[in-house]
Design an enzyme around this catalytic site. Structure first.
Site, mmCIF file in Angstrom:
data_model
loop_
_atom_site.group_PDB
_atom_site.id
_atom_site.type_symbol
_atom_site.label_atom_id
_atom_site.label_comp_id
_atom_site.label_asym_id
_atom_site.label_seq_id
_atom_site.Cartn_x
_atom_site.Cartn_y
_atom_site.Cartn_z
ATOM 1 N N LYS A 34 0.864 -1.178 0.000
ATOM 2 C CA LYS A 34 0.000 0.000 0.000
ATOM 3 C C LYS A 34 0.898 1.224 0.000
ATOM 4 O O LYS A 34 1.682 1.433 0.927
ATOM 5 C CB LYS A 34 -0.911 -0.005 1.223
ATOM 6 C CG LYS A 34 -1.798 1.232 1.288
ATOM 7 C CD LYS A 34 -2.808 1.164 2.413
ATOM 8 C CE LYS A 34 -3.657 2.415 2.442
ATOM 9 N NZ LYS A 34 -4.652 2.388 3.520
ATOM 10 N N LYS A 85 1.322 9.950 5.852
ATOM 11 C CA LYS A 85 1.353 8.528 6.191
ATOM 12 C C LYS A 85 2.639 7.843 5.716
ATOM 13 O O LYS A 85 2.699 6.621 5.603
ATOM 14 C CB LYS A 85 0.106 7.841 5.617
ATOM 15 C CG LYS A 85 -1.215 8.389 6.212
ATOM 16 C CD LYS A 85 -2.423 7.505 5.869
ATOM 17 C CE LYS A 85 -3.675 7.963 6.625
ATOM 18 N NZ LYS A 85 -4.811 7.025 6.441
ATOM 19 N N LYS A 103 -2.010 -1.527 -3.925
ATOM 20 C CA LYS A 103 -2.896 -0.364 -3.890
ATOM 21 C C LYS A 103 -2.090 0.915 -3.967
ATOM 22 O O LYS A 103 -1.129 1.041 -3.196
ATOM 23 C CB LYS A 103 -3.683 -0.414 -2.574
ATOM 24 C CG LYS A 103 -4.512 0.817 -2.271
ATOM 25 C CD LYS A 103 -5.125 0.697 -0.917
ATOM 26 C CE LYS A 103 -5.969 1.943 -0.674
ATOM 27 N NZ LYS A 103 -6.497 1.996 0.655
HETATM 28 C C1 PBG Z 1 -7.329 3.734 5.285
HETATM 29 C C2 PBG Z 1 -7.744 3.428 3.903
HETATM 30 C C3 PBG Z 1 -7.554 4.308 2.824
HETATM 31 C C4 PBG Z 1 -8.136 3.708 1.716
HETATM 32 C C5 PBG Z 1 -8.646 2.465 2.127
HETATM 33 N N1 PBG Z 1 -8.379 2.297 3.476
HETATM 34 C C6 PBG Z 1 -6.986 5.671 2.788
HETATM 35 C C7 PBG Z 1 -5.707 5.962 3.401
HETATM 36 O O1 PBG Z 1 -4.839 5.111 3.593
HETATM 37 O O2 PBG Z 1 -5.520 7.136 3.744
HETATM 38 C C8 PBG Z 1 -8.186 4.354 0.366
HETATM 39 C C9 PBG Z 1 -9.143 3.812 -0.619
HETATM 40 C C10 PBG Z 1 -9.419 4.694 -1.793
HETATM 41 O O3 PBG Z 1 -8.790 5.754 -1.999
HETATM 42 O O4 PBG Z 1 -10.321 4.328 -2.561
HETATM 43 N N2 PBG Z 1 -6.932 2.757 6.123
#
Ligand code: PBG
Length: 323
Positions: free
Chosen positions: A194, A216, A247
């Site tokens: 991620k 983050k 992701k």
């Molecule tokens: C947070 C989370 C995020 C998404 C899914 N779970 C955002 C982030 O990490 O700030 C993003 C999903 C999307 O943008 O469609 N745990």
């Protein structure tokens, strides 16, 4: 010329006969935003066509999706400000509406395959995925909360637990608490690679979950790195992950490809909010053909090696097939 590749493209039947990659509705997982307010359907401005749902409308939306062949769903909670705290205890509170909605969905539609989200950010006054102390995101102190949250979700009936937090060691911690409580059949889809991405902007609007301070980058990955994705994936498989997710998807097709080459568990791709917003905005301006663009982008993720795709286009895509 002995080789004329165009011969294999000369008719629709031949093109379909030699098509290397298939895309079907069964590969898609549809993300849905859930609110505590039972009667609610509020549009998300930066994601045209996507809503926050109260339980009643959500059940109807799921029924419509099932009729279209969309059977996989991932739920994200929109937590009211007064329920947020430093440590996000509401995430495993027995009165948590998110858990109740999941229970209700599984009761009404046992055939629906339901995935959760595990991370502190929707529940946290700091808007980070872990506990924050003096500006530092604590790793090991966060693990017990993620474990409690996962157990509560398994008890509520979620089929797949989806840790999106990127803390080190969380897959092992979650697998252990699930097994100890006999949830050996509850799966884990690890958000393994991620990235710290600008493409999450619309999602954070939808949940009002943006970090209050900082970014983050001490837990989500640097977009420049690929070998590191393999390290994350090795650890997640060792710790018990059933699926490895990459992701976002579109800017990371090479990472999907790499993981698919290296690992035997299924790879999944998250076609995130910002990727949805880009395609939708261009289509709404008449600059792109929406259905054709969606099919091409989803197909590219499958071709790269994704078994399943989390995508806000899922319902639109299913509907486009009926046209
Ligand atoms: C947070 C989370 C995020 C998404 C899914 N779970 C955002 C982030 O990490 O700030 C993003 C999903 C999307 O943008 O469609 N745990």
């Amino acid at each position: 010329m002995y080789q004329r590749p165009r011969r294999n493209r000369k008719s629709p039947a031949i093109r379909k006969m030699v098509q290397e990659t298939q895309l079907s509705v069964s590969h898609l997982i549809y993300p849905l935003f859930v609110t505590h307010n039972k009667k609610d359907k509020s549009p998300i401005v930066s994601m045209p066509g996507i809503h926050r749902w109260g339980m009643e409308d959500l059940l109807q939306e799921i029924e419509e999706c099932l009729a279209l062949g969309v059977e996989n769903f991932v739920l994200f909670p929109v937590i009211p400000e007064e329920k947020k705290s430093k440590k996000g205890e509401y995430s495993y509170d027995e009165n948590n509406f998110y858990l109740k909605v999941a229970q209700e969905i599984k009761k009404r539609f046992p055939e629906a395959n339901l995935m959760s989200d595990v991370a502190l950010d929707p529940y946290s006054t700091d808007g980070h995925d872990g506990i924050v102390e003096n500006g530092v995101i604590l790793n090991d102190e966060t693990l017990p909360i993620l474990s409690q949250m996962s157990l509560a979700q398994a008890q509520a009936g979620f089929d797949i637990i989806g840790p999106s937090d990127m803390m080190d060691g969380r897959i092992a911690a979650i697998r252990e608490i699930l097994d100890v409580h006999n949830y050996t059949n509850t799966s884990i889809m690890a958000y393994s690679a991620k990235y710290a991405s600008a493409f999450y902007g619309p999602f954070r609007d939808a949940l009002d979950s943006a970090p209050k301070a900082g970014d983050k980058k001490t837990y989500q990955m640097n977009p420049a790195n690929k070998k590191e994705a393999i390290l994350e994936a090795v650890l997640d498989v060792e710790e018990g992950a059933d699926f490895l997710m990459v992701k976002p998807a579109l800017s990371y097709l090479d990472v999907i490809h790499s993981l698919n080459e290296h690992f035997t568990v299924p790879i999944t791709a998250y076609n995130v909010s910002g990727e949805y917003a880009m395609v939708k905005a261009a289509a709404m301006n008449g600059w792109l053909d929406y259905d054709a663009t969606v099919e091409e982008t989803l197909l590219s993720m499958r071709r790269a090696g994704a078994s399943a795709i989390l995508t806000y286009h899922a319902k639109d895509y299913a509907q486009s097939l009926k046209k």
